[in-house]
Design a protein around this motif. Structure first.
Motif, mmCIF file in Angstrom:
data_model
loop_
_atom_site.group_PDB
_atom_site.id
_atom_site.type_symbol
_atom_site.label_atom_id
_atom_site.label_comp_id
_atom_site.label_asym_id
_atom_site.label_seq_id
_atom_site.Cartn_x
_atom_site.Cartn_y
_atom_site.Cartn_z
ATOM 1 N N LEU A 161 1.930 3.231 7.238
ATOM 2 C CA LEU A 161 1.914 2.014 7.096
ATOM 3 C C LEU A 161 2.809 1.353 6.177
ATOM 4 C CD1 LEU A 161 -2.087 1.691 7.159
ATOM 5 C CD2 LEU A 161 -0.552 1.228 8.902
ATOM 6 N N GLY A 162 3.474 1.897 5.209
ATOM 7 C CA GLY A 162 4.225 1.779 4.209
ATOM 8 C C GLY A 162 5.422 0.630 4.632
ATOM 9 N N GLU A 163 5.871 -0.088 3.607
ATOM 10 C CA GLU A 163 7.073 -0.775 3.744
ATOM 11 C C GLU A 163 7.761 -0.922 2.299
ATOM 12 O OE1 GLU A 163 5.655 -5.265 3.795
ATOM 13 O OE2 GLU A 163 4.031 -4.083 4.600
ATOM 14 N N VAL A 164 8.949 -1.504 2.384
ATOM 15 C CA VAL A 164 9.623 -1.735 1.020
ATOM 16 C C VAL A 164 9.690 -3.288 0.784
ATOM 17 C CG1 VAL A 164 11.838 -1.628 0.006
ATOM 18 C CG2 VAL A 164 11.176 0.194 1.335
ATOM 19 N N ARG A 165 9.307 -3.505 -0.443
ATOM 20 C CA ARG A 165 9.029 -4.827 -0.985
ATOM 21 C C ARG A 165 9.558 -4.888 -2.489
ATOM 22 N NH1 ARG A 165 3.345 -7.859 0.644
ATOM 23 N NH2 ARG A 165 3.642 -7.455 2.966
ATOM 24 N N GLU A 166 9.995 -6.134 -2.940
ATOM 25 C CA GLU A 166 10.209 -6.124 -4.335
ATOM 26 C C GLU A 166 8.990 -6.412 -5.113
ATOM 27 O OE1 GLU A 166 13.092 -6.590 -7.466
ATOM 28 O OE2 GLU A 166 13.452 -6.471 -5.242
ATOM 29 N N ALA A 167 8.901 -5.394 -6.210
ATOM 30 C CA ALA A 167 7.788 -5.205 -6.799
ATOM 31 C C ALA A 167 7.930 -4.731 -8.191
ATOM 32 C CB ALA A 167 6.457 -4.550 -6.360
ATOM 33 N N GLU A 168 7.392 -5.053 -9.442
ATOM 34 C CA GLU A 168 7.803 -4.440 -10.663
ATOM 35 C C GLU A 168 9.159 -4.419 -10.886
ATOM 36 O OE1 GLU A 168 6.204 -0.183 -10.547
ATOM 37 O OE2 GLU A 168 4.297 -1.180 -9.870
ATOM 38 N N GLY A 169 9.814 -5.692 -10.461
ATOM 39 C CA GLY A 169 11.436 -5.652 -10.954
ATOM 40 C C GLY A 169 12.054 -5.014 -9.914
ATOM 41 N N GLN A 170 11.716 -4.189 -8.877
ATOM 42 C CA GLN A 170 12.739 -3.220 -8.225
ATOM 43 C C GLN A 170 12.124 -3.171 -6.498
ATOM 44 O OE1 GLN A 170 12.921 0.693 -9.284
ATOM 45 N NE2 GLN A 170 11.038 0.564 -10.500
ATOM 46 N N ALA A 171 12.799 -2.728 -5.677
ATOM 47 C CA ALA A 171 12.550 -2.410 -4.463
ATOM 48 C C ALA A 171 11.566 -1.403 -4.729
ATOM 49 C CB ALA A 171 13.784 -2.118 -3.541
ATOM 50 N N MET A 172 10.280 -1.431 -4.239
ATOM 51 C CA MET A 172 9.190 -0.430 -3.978
ATOM 52 C C MET A 172 8.912 -0.149 -2.575
ATOM 53 S SD MET A 172 8.904 0.522 -7.443
ATOM 54 C CE MET A 172 7.226 1.349 -7.359
ATOM 55 N N PHE A 173 8.419 1.068 -2.490
ATOM 56 C CA PHE A 173 7.895 1.588 -1.255
ATOM 57 C C PHE A 173 6.195 1.397 -1.439
ATOM 58 C CE2 PHE A 173 5.789 4.604 1.485
ATOM 59 C CZ PHE A 173 5.966 4.374 2.764
ATOM 60 N N GLY A 174 5.474 0.991 -0.641
ATOM 61 C CA GLY A 174 4.093 0.726 -0.781
ATOM 62 C C GLY A 174 3.323 0.345 0.418
ATOM 63 N N VAL A 175 2.222 -0.152 0.258
ATOM 64 C CA VAL A 175 1.279 -0.450 1.107
ATOM 65 C C VAL A 175 0.440 -1.619 0.881
ATOM 66 C CG1 VAL A 175 -0.778 0.229 2.662
ATOM 67 C CG2 VAL A 175 0.763 1.869 1.723
#
Length: 195
Positions: A161-175
């Motif tokens: 279900l994961g995707e890449v989004r901007e988080a914590e100042g960088q591109a992050m993989f998460g859910v």
């Protein structure tokens, strides 16, 4: 220090028949420490007493209802007694997952091996931890500082279900779940991740 057999007998007597309704308020109980009990929860969620697996699910469920965490230590508590136990990783295993919706509107519910049921949200967030050999271990908060590690099968399902989004100042993989994004690792590290 109390002899293990005596501590177990007293703990069982204090817990009674285990027919109490709901979970006891262990977070409000602060009894005297009575020593360590030779009880361990393995990384796969199996409970052991004196080195032998506890084979009765109802007994494991009863013990799990009086489990308390203080810092990095785990205890079984009653209103009058507290005994230390060992936990190899997380005290619970998430063994079933139900997913409804997509993206920010997605809801995810879990069931643990002792039948705790809950949905991911502010009281039950996800977290991810790097594992040996570049692996990734997801956890979900169950209650009062106690976490459940997802089984390997659920880990694959969750990461799908994961995707890449901007988080914590960088591109992050998460859910994404219930309007919140739970980052797992930098997007640049996705290729080298194993489970």
């Amino acid at each position: 220090m109390t002899a293990p057999g005596n501590a177990m007998d007293r703990l069982m007597a204090a817990l009674g028949s285990g027919k109490a309704r709901g979970l006891p308020p262990v977070e409000r109980w602060n009894p005297a420490f009575c020593g360590d009990l030779d009880m361990r929860i393995a990384a796969d969620g199996t409970w052991f007493y004196l080195g032998t697996p506890i084979g009765r699910p109802a007994l494991v469920k009863l013990f799990s209802s009086v489990l308390k965490r203080e810092g990095d230590d785990y205890f079984l508590v009653t209103p009058v007694e507290k005994v230390g136990i060992k936990v190899d990783d997380a005290p619970f295993q998430a063994v079933e997952m139900q997913v409804d919706g997509e993206g920010d509107e997605r809801s995810i519910a879990f069931r643990t091996q002792v039948d705790d049921l809950f949905c991911v949200g502010p009281e039950h967030p996800l977290r991810f931890q790097r594992a040996a050999k570049d692996g990734l271990k997801p956890y979900v908060h169950v209650r009062h500082g106690l976490w459940a590690r997802l089984t390997r099968a659920l880990t694959y399902d969750l990461l799908a279900l994961g995707e890449v989004r901007e988080a914590e100042g960088q591109a992050m993989f998460g859910v994404a779940v219930a309007g919140r994004f739970y980052p797992a690792l930098p997007a640049s590290e996705i290729e080298g991740i194993g489970i």
